[in-house]
Design an enzyme around this catalytic site. Structure first.
Site, short mmCIF file in Angstrom:
data_model
loop_
_atom_site.label_atom_id
_atom_site.label_comp_id
_atom_site.label_asym_id
_atom_site.label_seq_id
_atom_site.Cartn_x
_atom_site.Cartn_y
_atom_site.Cartn_z
N GLY A 29 -4.82 -2.65 5.56
CA GLY A 29 -4.04 -3.76 5.01
C GLY A 29 -4.68 -5.11 5.28
O GLY A 29 -4.84 -5.95 4.38
N ARG A 30 -5.09 -5.35 6.53
CA ARG A 30 -5.63 -6.66 6.89
C ARG A 30 -7.06 -6.86 6.41
O ARG A 30 -7.64 -7.92 6.63
CB ARG A 30 -5.51 -6.88 8.41
CG ARG A 30 -6.17 -5.81 9.25
CD ARG A 30 -5.75 -5.92 10.71
NE ARG A 30 -6.25 -4.82 11.52
CZ ARG A 30 -5.66 -3.63 11.63
NH1 ARG A 30 -4.55 -3.37 10.97
NH2 ARG A 30 -6.18 -2.70 12.41
N HIS A 79 -4.15 -34.67 17.21
CA HIS A 79 -3.03 -35.51 17.64
C HIS A 79 -1.91 -34.67 18.25
O HIS A 79 -0.79 -35.14 18.38
CB HIS A 79 -2.52 -36.33 16.46
CG HIS A 79 -3.58 -37.23 15.91
ND1 HIS A 79 -3.73 -38.54 16.31
CD2 HIS A 79 -4.61 -36.98 15.07
CE1 HIS A 79 -4.78 -39.07 15.70
NE2 HIS A 79 -5.34 -38.13 14.95
N LYS A 122 9.59 -0.87 14.39
CA LYS A 122 10.10 -0.41 13.10
C LYS A 122 11.09 0.73 13.29
O LYS A 122 12.15 0.77 12.69
CB LYS A 122 8.96 0.13 12.23
CG LYS A 122 8.12 -0.89 11.55
CD LYS A 122 7.25 -0.16 10.52
CE LYS A 122 6.14 -1.03 10.01
NZ LYS A 122 5.20 -0.31 9.15
N GLU A 149 -4.42 -7.83 15.26
CA GLU A 149 -3.97 -6.48 14.93
C GLU A 149 -5.15 -5.51 15.07
O GLU A 149 -4.96 -4.33 15.37
CB GLU A 149 -3.38 -6.43 13.51
CG GLU A 149 -2.42 -5.28 13.32
CD GLU A 149 -1.61 -5.37 12.05
OE1 GLU A 149 -0.38 -5.26 12.11
OE2 GLU A 149 -2.20 -5.51 10.97
N LYS A 209 0.84 -1.20 0.00
CA LYS A 209 0.00 0.00 0.00
C LYS A 209 0.88 1.25 0.00
O LYS A 209 0.69 2.15 -0.79
CB LYS A 209 -0.89 -0.06 1.24
CG LYS A 209 -1.88 1.04 1.40
CD LYS A 209 -2.82 0.67 2.55
CE LYS A 209 -3.60 1.85 3.04
NZ LYS A 209 -4.48 1.52 4.17
N GLU A 213 10.61 -4.57 4.56
CA GLU A 213 10.75 -5.96 4.09
C GLU A 213 10.43 -6.05 2.60
O GLU A 213 11.18 -6.66 1.83
CB GLU A 213 9.78 -6.88 4.86
CG GLU A 213 10.10 -7.08 6.33
CD GLU A 213 9.47 -6.02 7.22
OE1 GLU A 213 9.09 -4.93 6.72
OE2 GLU A 213 9.35 -6.30 8.42
C1 G6Q Z 1 -2.41 -4.25 8.20
C2 G6Q Z 1 -1.19 -3.56 8.54
C3 G6Q Z 1 0.07 -4.18 8.00
C4 G6Q Z 1 0.40 -3.85 6.55
C5 G6Q Z 1 1.85 -4.24 6.27
C6 G6Q Z 1 2.25 -3.99 4.84
O1 G6Q Z 1 -3.52 -3.87 8.48
O2 G6Q Z 1 -1.32 -2.23 8.21
O3 G6Q Z 1 0.09 -5.59 8.14
O4 G6Q Z 1 -0.49 -4.50 5.69
O5 G6Q Z 1 2.70 -3.55 7.14
O6 G6Q Z 1 2.10 -2.64 4.53
P1 G6Q Z 1 2.26 -2.15 3.05
O7 G6Q Z 1 1.16 -2.75 2.24
O8 G6Q Z 1 2.18 -0.65 3.09
O9 G6Q Z 1 3.60 -2.63 2.56
#
Ligand code: G6Q
Length: 547
Positions: A270-271, A387, A507, A356, A209, A215
């Site tokens: 994001g989630r 199991h 971070k 989250e 996003k 990463e």
């Molecule tokens: C989700 C969070 C988080 C996010 C990641 C990736 O709700 O905001 O998990 O999706 O940190 O972020 P980017 O899509 O900006 O790389």
């Protein structure tokens, strides 16, 4: 911000506490014995999901008191506010409109007076056109080879949804495309992901996003280098990388043609984004029609949640039952146990969605809570879990409410496998609820010293979600169900389920430590003594002192 009483000061809360004191010792055996119709009465059915919630430690009165709590917390008003596009994510001043991602083309949903639905459909259409070009080999790699490998680079919300959906809908996927998901900044993830791939046949989706996530950008840069080492022409980047992002400037800087950028919006968390352009890998796998079916499933659950009275409303029922265990019985976790191998990543996906979202301890009015919020979600597919950790659920000292998820039809009918699988899920829910008494154990001739070991206390609650078959549509309904459970609980707890400030501190500190690890000369470390010692120890391995 209007003054609201803290949850625990509401009369509806006190009523539940008093009720809990009366009911906490009542056994499910008694509840079932007192009402022969309980197992068919305490059920609800909507959009293809049959929910049996009869094996919960509750009565009609409990439910009425929970609905009264929901009313006191204005759950109805808050549902409407979310669907209307109000800025309910108050700490980020954002609307929360994942529901717009699956709204039909003719719907109108306004954000700041602007209808966002047409843009959603424009992006879906761009995704469809792109997917068809890949599938028909009109889009080729730089050397003219067709694309055979798709690598989604993303993390968190830009990874877990696509990974889960790829596993869940594998039955419906194009088998001539090979999908990989690269997320961890650990170089091993990169190395193992690309190890056996031909760069000339590989397409990377950089899914971020913000397009600034450490990463993802580190992995994307390594992927770019890997590609250029083989294809030796910067022009190849545009044929082998596309982006899913809101940040066109950074996408262009990376060398991706903004025409190959699939956008989304700041009102999609994001989630909550797996059905936005973040689902590009999903659409590549299952094709546009199945993707549309998945969106229809999400939308069907949205409509159910938005319009159904609480006593028949699946997310409301499950959300409130979760509150009952977390806040009154003191349960800290929820086990999600899908009896379908395709859903093996579903618990991992739910961990981010739930934890989250509701791992917060400050109310919308900025007051620290004096009650438990978000539960710890975890789980594994059945029957494997039986199991390993089920022992603790059956006979341990902790109360762990379980959500079983099962399908009447197998996508892969093989001999008796499905009957055996389903017999196990029904048996587990039965065993948890009713257990096995000491007298029953004795009647089997078990010596007295072993009786207690072999006794199952029972009274361990579970929900059972029974669906006809795992399809893109039913996956959509299931994911939306949990999204709205999270919402329901966030409203009761009076927290912001849509921010994630807890991710920030680590971070910031990591970006401070990186130069300290990489500096040629011994850095002046100003951390605590533990962190300083760890950094020095690491440097001894990576930067041996020059003689
Ligand atoms: C989700 C969070 C988080 C996010 C990641 C990736 O709700 O905001 O998990 O999706 O940190 O972020 P980017 O899509 O900006 O790389």
């Amino acid at each position: 911000m209007t003054e609201r009483p803290l949850l625990t000061q509401r009369p509806a809360w006190a009523a539940l506490q008093a009720h809990f004191a009366r009911i906490q010792k009542v056994h499910l055996r008694e509840l079932f014995a007192a009402d022969p119709a309980r197992g068919s009465r305490l059920t609800a059915e909507a959009v293809g999901i049959y929910l049996d919630y009869s094996k919960n430690r509750l009565t009609e009165e409990t439910l009425q008191l929970l609905f009264a709590l929901a009313d006191a917390c204005d759950l109805r008003g808050r549902i409407d506010a979310m669907f209307r596009g109000e800025k309910i994510n108050i700490t980020e001043n954002r609307a929360v409109l994942h529901t717009a991602l699956r709204a039909p083309r003719h719907a109108t949903i306004l954000v700041d007076g602007h209808n966002v639905v047409p843009e959603v459909h424009t992006v879906l259409e761009a995704m469809r056109a792109f997917v068809e070009r890949i599938h028909t080999h009109q889009w080729k790699g730089f050397t003219g080879k067709p694309i055979r490998n798709i690598v989604n680079i993303g993390i968190g919300g830009s990874d877990l949804g696509p990974v889960m959906a790829h596993e869940a809908l594998r039955f419906y996927a194009q088998r001539d495309l090979n999908f990989r998901f690269l997320s961890n900044v650990d170089g091993t993830d990169f190395a193992e992901t690309v190890r056996d791939l031909d760069p000339a046949e590989t397409l990377f989706i950089v899914c971020s996003k913000t397009f600034t996530t450490l990463e993802t950008m580190t992995n994307a840069a390594s992927a770019r280098q890997w590609l250029l080492a083989a294809l030796r022409d910067p022009a190849s980047v545009a044929r082998h990388f596309v982006a899913v992002s809101t940040n066109a400037a950074e996408v262009r800087k990376f060398g991706i043609d903004p025409a190959n950028m699939f956008g989304f919006w700041d009102w999609v968390g994001g989630r909550y984004s797996m059905d936005s352009a973040v689902g590009l890998a999903t659409m590549l796998a299952i094709g546009p029609q199945h993707f549309r079916d998945m969106l229809a499933g999400f939308h069907a659950m949205d409509e159910h949640f938005r319009t159904t009275p609480f006593p028949q409303n699946l997310p409301v029922l499950l959300g409130l039952i979760g509150i009952w265990y977390g806040n009154f019985f003191g349960a800290e976790t929820v086990a999600v146990l899908p009896y379908d191998q395709y859903l093996k990543r579903f618990p991992a996906y739910l961990q981010q969605l739930t934890m989250e979202s509701n791992g917060k301890r400050v109310t919308l009015a900025g007051v620290e809570v004096d009650y438990q919020t978000g539960s710890i979600y975890w789980g594994e597919p059945g029957t494997n879990g039986q199991h390993s950790f089920y022992q603790l659920i059956h006979q341990g000292t902790k109360l762990i409410p379980c959500d079983f998820i099962a399908f009447c039809q197998s996508l892969n009918p093989v001999g008796r496998h499905h009957d055996l699988l389903m017999a196990n899920v029904f048996a587990q829910a039965e065993a948890l609820a009713f257990g096995k008494t000491a007298d029953e154990v004795r009647a089997e001739g078990v010596p007295e010293w072993l009786v207690l070991h072999k006794t199952f206390p029972g009274n361990r609650p579970s929900n059972l979600l029974l669906l006809e078959k795992l399809t893109p549509f039913t996956l959509g309904t299931l994911v939306a169900l949990y999204e709205h459970i999270v919402f329901t609980q966030g409203v009761i707890w009076d927290i912001d389920s849509f921010d994630q400030w807890g991710v920030e501190l680590g971070k910031v500190l990591a970006s401070k430590i990186v130069p300290e690890l990489e500096a040629a000369h011994e850095p002046d470390l100003q951390h605590d003594s533990s962190t300083n010692t760890l950094i020095r120890r690491y440097r001894r391995f990576t930067k041996p002192p020059t003689p």
